[in-house]
Motif scaffolding. Structure first.
Motif: not given
Ligand code: PLP
Length: 458
Positions: A429-451, A453-456
């Protein structure tokens, strides 16, 4: 971050020179103060909880709050807090730990010598290799072969065997006697159209070419981590280690296995040598030997390695080496208790049992738009990012590590990869929690990247 006057962060930045940071940047940013630990978690000074996805520095097998280690240290402190192992003196904890390590070895070994860090252990092993060559009258047999991206520490000899430029540049390393052969990571160094088998053969050819170019009679030893850790969790292809060992045997070159990360269960077997089919002359261990609660490391040598060294010390009258803390009784007592816990709680089996879930979790993450691939063995793994247009080298993985930390997971970025090496007490269960945190981190980086790109584009 601006540092609040007299805060721990400001006092730290004003007083300490930290390892592995940009010292000038650190003066401004300071570091994160970690205050306590519990199981697989650590807590910062604001009370925020993090999953320690790297077990500290690849080292805390039993988690951050094991009472038995505290008790073992206190008991030994009460009995004999310090004694040395020089000049015909010894003590119980060092004897017990030496015997215990010999009994655990994957290949027959003869003697144990204690040091306090992985770097010290590799450095001294290197000196022993030279001492042994002199003992055998092989005055020219002194060169050492490490590998590009290999990591064996930072002291002068160990740092020279390390194959990472950041540990060499401006330090005047590596020493002339040290050479580096190719890094056997197919993901990173495979050529377009090359099969994994062809790649493996090319790696072996590179090694043998280097030996022949330098002269086999000048090469004393080859150093390798079974799986390279600090270089980015680089797993060698099938057949690589068998091929390396055949070449080393042919040219009478010693093999030193650096088990500082792989040792004590990390790869799903007690030693990386078992997982990878390696039969070395010397094994170097540290980190998980004591879960790094106290600093201790060990060099474990076979009889073929030991005997000439013993003869040379008899000729000279002394083995002229030792540290004040060699075999420190409190560190040795903690290591013994830590190894007992690893065995009693079946943590090696836990790593083996959870390896599939860990690999599957990484593979799922690798499907994210920002990722390229994943790799793992036991509870040691990495997620390789696919850097996007205009991204500076390594900054995608650095962005993910920062975003993951925001999400409560501490991981380590190396090049384009993010590495994972959680405490071996981790649950499914803790492995799943760890990777869920990484998935949220990936989404946050993707959102930042998209923002961005839009600004540029505007
Ligand atoms: C494989 C390996 N060898 C040696 C070392 C050096 O150990 P230390 O930092 O205790 O000197 C490390 C540290 O990460 C390591 O990973």
């Amino acid at each position: 971050m601006s540092l609040r006057l007299n805060s721990p962060e400001a006092r730290d930045a004003a007083s300490q020179m930290h390892p592995m940071v940009n010292l000038r940047a650190y003066e401004q940013t300071g570091g994160m103060v970690i205050e306590s630990g519990e199981g697989i978690y650590v807590f910062d000074s604001t009370g925020k909880r993090y999953i320690e996805g790297m077990a500290g520095l690849w080292s805390v097998a039993v988690g951050f709050s094991e009472p038995r280690l505290k008790e073992a240290a206190a008991a030994q402190m009460g009995k004999l807090p310090y004694y040395h192992t020089f000049s015909y003196k010894t003590h119980g904890p060092s004897i017990d730990l030496a015997e215990k390590l010999l009994s655990m070895m994957p290949v027959p070994m003869s003697k144990v010598h204690f040091t306090s860090s992985g770097s010290e252990a590799n450095d001294l092993t290197c000196k022993m290799v030279w001492y042994r060559s002199n003992a055998l009258g092989l005055k020219d047999k002194k060169k050492i072969i490490g590998r590009e991206k290999g990591y064996h520490g930072v002291t002068i000899a160990a740092g020279s065997i390390t194959g990472l430029s950041r540990n060499h540049e401006s330090f005047d390393l590596p020493l002339d006697r040290m050479h580096h052969t190719s890094c056997p990571s197919f993901v990173h160094f495979g050529r377009p159209g090359e099969t994994e088998a062809e790649f493996t053969q090319r790696m072996l050819n590179d090694l043998e070419d280097l030996i022949l170019r330098e002269g086999p009679e000048t090469i004393a030893a080859f150093w390798g981590e079974p799986v390279m850790g600090a270089g980015g969790v680089l797993i060698p292809p099938p057949g690589y280690w068998a091929g390396v060992q055949a070449i080393l045997r042919k040219h009478d070159i010693l093999l030193v296995a650096d088990e500082v990360i792989c040792g004590f269960g990390r790869t799903g077997k007690m030693f990386g040598c078992e997982t990878l089919g390696i039969e070395p002359d010397v094994i170097v261990v540290s980190k998980q030997i004591s879960s790094s609660y106290l600093p201790i490391s060990a060099i474990i040598v076979n009889d073929n390695f030991y005997q000439p060294i013993a003869d040379e010390s008899a000729r000279l009258g002394v083995f002229g080496h030792g540290f004040t803390a060699s075999g420190h009784p409190v560190a040795a007592a903690v290591a013994l208790e830590n190894l007992a816990i690893i065995e009693e709680r079946g943590l090696v089996q836990n790593a083996a049992d959870l390896a599939g879930r860990f690999a599957a979790g990484l593979e799922t993450l690798a499907g994210h738009e920002l990722c390229a691939s994943s790799r793992s063995v036991g509870l040691l793994g990495a997620l390789e990012l696919a850097p996007w247009e205009g991204m500076a080298a390594g900054s995608a993985a650095a962005a993910l590590a920062a975003a993951a930390q925001e999400e409560g997971v501490i991981v380590r970025n190396v090049g384009e990869a993010v590495c994972f090496c959680p405490p071996m007490i981790i649950t499914a269960a803790q492995i799943d929690d760890m990777f869920a945190g990484i998935a949220r981190g990936l989404d946050a980086v993707a959102r930042q990247r998209a923002a961005e790109a839009t600004a540029a584009a505007e």
